[in-house]
Motif scaffolding. Structure first.
Motif, PDB file in Angstrom:
ATOM      1  N   ASP A  78      11.517  -5.545  -0.012  1.00 40.90           N
ATOM      2  CA  ASP A  78      10.617  -6.696  -0.122  1.00 40.90           C
ATOM      3  C   ASP A  78      10.765  -7.647   1.061  1.00 40.90           C
ATOM      4  OD1 ASP A  78       9.477  -6.023  -2.719  1.00 40.90           O
ATOM      5  OD2 ASP A  78      11.461  -6.471  -3.527  1.00 40.90           O
ATOM      6  N   ILE A  79      11.993  -7.886   1.510  1.00 40.03           N
ATOM      7  CA  ILE A  79      12.214  -8.768   2.660  1.00 40.03           C
ATOM      8  C   ILE A  79      11.527  -8.191   3.895  1.00 40.03           C
ATOM      9  CG2 ILE A  79      13.932  -9.767   4.212  1.00 40.03           C
ATOM     10  CD1 ILE A  79      15.896  -9.710   1.820  1.00 40.03           C
ATOM     11  N   ALA A  80      11.673  -6.871   4.103  1.00 37.77           N
ATOM     12  CA  ALA A  80      11.039  -6.223   5.253  1.00 37.77           C
ATOM     13  C   ALA A  80       9.517  -6.278   5.142  1.00 37.77           C
ATOM     14  CB  ALA A  80      11.514  -4.779   5.370  1.00 37.77           C
ATOM     15  N   ALA A  81       8.991  -6.036   3.935  1.00 33.71           N
ATOM     16  CA  ALA A  81       7.539  -6.049   3.740  1.00 33.71           C
ATOM     17  C   ALA A  81       6.956  -7.430   4.029  1.00 33.71           C
ATOM     18  CB  ALA A  81       7.199  -5.619   2.313  1.00 33.71           C
ATOM     19  N   MET A  82       7.651  -8.480   3.601  1.00 34.94           N
ATOM     20  CA  MET A  82       7.148  -9.832   3.835  1.00 34.94           C
ATOM     21  C   MET A  82       7.366 -10.282   5.273  1.00 34.94           C
ATOM     22  SD  MET A  82       7.782 -11.800   0.195  1.00 34.94           S
ATOM     23  CE  MET A  82       9.555 -11.516   0.126  1.00 34.94           C
ATOM     24  N   LEU A  83       8.440  -9.815   5.903  1.00 35.81           N
ATOM     25  CA  LEU A  83       8.656 -10.127   7.314  1.00 35.81           C
ATOM     26  C   LEU A  83       7.557  -9.493   8.161  1.00 35.81           C
ATOM     27  CD1 LEU A  83      10.289 -11.332   9.618  1.00 35.81           C
ATOM     28  CD2 LEU A  83      11.794  -9.338   9.525  1.00 35.81           C
ATOM     29  N   ASN A  84       7.221  -8.248   7.851  1.00 39.88           N
ATOM     30  CA  ASN A  84       6.186  -7.557   8.604  1.00 39.88           C
ATOM     31  C   ASN A  84       4.796  -8.112   8.295  1.00 39.88           C
ATOM     32  OD1 ASN A  84       5.521  -5.361  10.460  1.00 39.88           O
ATOM     33  ND2 ASN A  84       4.502  -4.417   8.728  1.00 39.88           N
ATOM     34  N   GLY A  85       4.558  -8.426   7.015  1.00 38.74           N
ATOM     35  CA  GLY A  85       3.222  -8.851   6.611  1.00 38.74           C
ATOM     36  C   GLY A  85       2.926 -10.323   6.813  1.00 38.74           C
ATOM     37  N   MET A  95       0.812  -1.216   0.000  1.00 41.35           N
ATOM     38  CA  MET A  95       0.000   0.000   0.000  1.00 41.35           C
ATOM     39  C   MET A  95       0.846   1.268   0.000  1.00 41.35           C
ATOM     40  SD  MET A  95      -3.218  -0.587  -0.280  1.00 41.35           S
ATOM     41  CE  MET A  95      -3.924   0.957   0.283  1.00 41.35           C
ATOM     42  N   GLY A  96       2.149   1.129   0.208  1.00 38.04           N
ATOM     43  CA  GLY A  96       3.028   2.293   0.233  1.00 38.04           C
ATOM     44  C   GLY A  96       4.461   1.868   0.413  1.00 38.04           C
ATOM     45  N   LEU A  97       5.317   2.808   0.747  1.00 39.06           N
ATOM     46  CA  LEU A  97       6.758   2.540   0.779  1.00 39.06           C
ATOM     47  C   LEU A  97       7.343   2.421   2.182  1.00 39.06           C
ATOM     48  CD1 LEU A  97       7.892   4.860  -2.154  1.00 39.06           C
ATOM     49  CD2 LEU A  97       7.500   2.393  -2.187  1.00 39.06           C
ATOM     50  N   ASP A  98       6.487   2.326   3.208  1.00 33.87           N
ATOM     51  CA  ASP A  98       6.950   2.107   4.573  1.00 33.87           C
ATOM     52  C   ASP A  98       6.540   0.703   4.988  1.00 33.87           C
ATOM     53  OD1 ASP A  98       7.430   1.946   7.301  1.00 33.87           O
ATOM     54  OD2 ASP A  98       6.754   3.985   7.714  1.00 33.87           O
ATOM     55  N   PRO A  99       7.483  -0.243   5.030  1.00 34.91           N
ATOM     56  CA  PRO A  99       7.107  -1.632   5.315  1.00 34.91           C
ATOM     57  C   PRO A  99       6.538  -1.832   6.718  1.00 34.91           C
ATOM     58  CG  PRO A  99       9.493  -1.399   5.301  1.00 34.91           C
ATOM     59  CD  PRO A  99       8.925  -0.094   4.794  1.00 34.91           C
TER      60      PRO A  99
END
Length: 209
Positions: free
Chosen positions: A88-95, A28-32
């Motif tokens: 991408d790694i951060a986004a998937m770790l968080n999500g 949804m944006g650029l802050d994971p």
């Protein structure tokens, strides 16, 4: 014409994408830490792309309940190939709660060996190394929509379809220029860097004065 398959919630059981899988995300944006993970794109490099739509439980989905996708991301026998892996790694770790490894990042590779240019975006690498012009028009569209448009799916797939070809060119340059060792060390650190980003150490980073 590329083969694009959209999967709601998870990858199909038993799907094998080979030893090196290109991966990308849409959020949804650029802050994971803030912005929801919406889509994970994968390709084995054969011209086909598998897109996994992550739908929150509050919207009728399964949220982070995607065991097949998570098993692939964490599989030590499968190398995940990204462009700008840090995000991408951060986004998937968080999500999804899964740490992706081992990884390769074409953006890092490009910066290490294409020092004759400051153009290291995926669009630039597709043009310069794969001979393909991709459109970034859908980059800022609403990826949280329950129904994604054909244009969004085509755009999302383009982010993974050419990474294998790009990496083959960059890998040869890294070997030629004697910088493969430092590239591999940087890749090995990326999962830890993503963890640091989620802890708030992105700006200024941990190594800043």
């Amino acid at each position: 014409m590329s083969n694009i398959q959209l999967h709601k919630h998870d990858l199909p059981a038993g799907l094998s994408l080979g030893p090196v899988v290109a991966v990308d995300t849409e959020t949804m944006g650029l802050d994971p830490r803030r912005d929801r993970l919406c889509l994970v794109q994968l390709s084995s490099g054969d011209g086909s792309a598998h897109l996994v739509q992550i739908i929150p439980e509050r919207l009728g989905g399964q949220g982070a309940n995607c065991p097949n996708l998570k098993a692939l991301l964490a599989d030590p026998a499968v190398t995940k190939l990204f462009h700008f892996a840090r995000f991408d790694i951060a986004a998937m770790l968080n999500g999804l709660g899964v740490l992706t490894a081992p990884v390769i990042c074409t953006k890092i590779a490009s910066k290490l060996v294409r020092t004759y240019t400051d153009r290291h975006g995926l669009k630039d690498l597709c043009r310069d190394l794969a001979g393909v012009e991709i459109s970034k028009q859908q980059q800022t569209s609403d990826w949280g929509a329950l129904e994604l448009t054909p244009e969004q799916l085509t755009y999302a797939a383009s982010d993974v379809l050419y990474l294998h070809k790009i990496w083959s060119r960059l890998e040869a340059l890294l070997l030629r220029e004697g910088r493969m060792d430092i590239a591999q060390a940087a890749y090995a650190f990326l999962p830890t860097l993503a963890k640091l980003d989620l802890l708030g150490y992105a700006d200024p980073d941990l190594f800043h004065h």
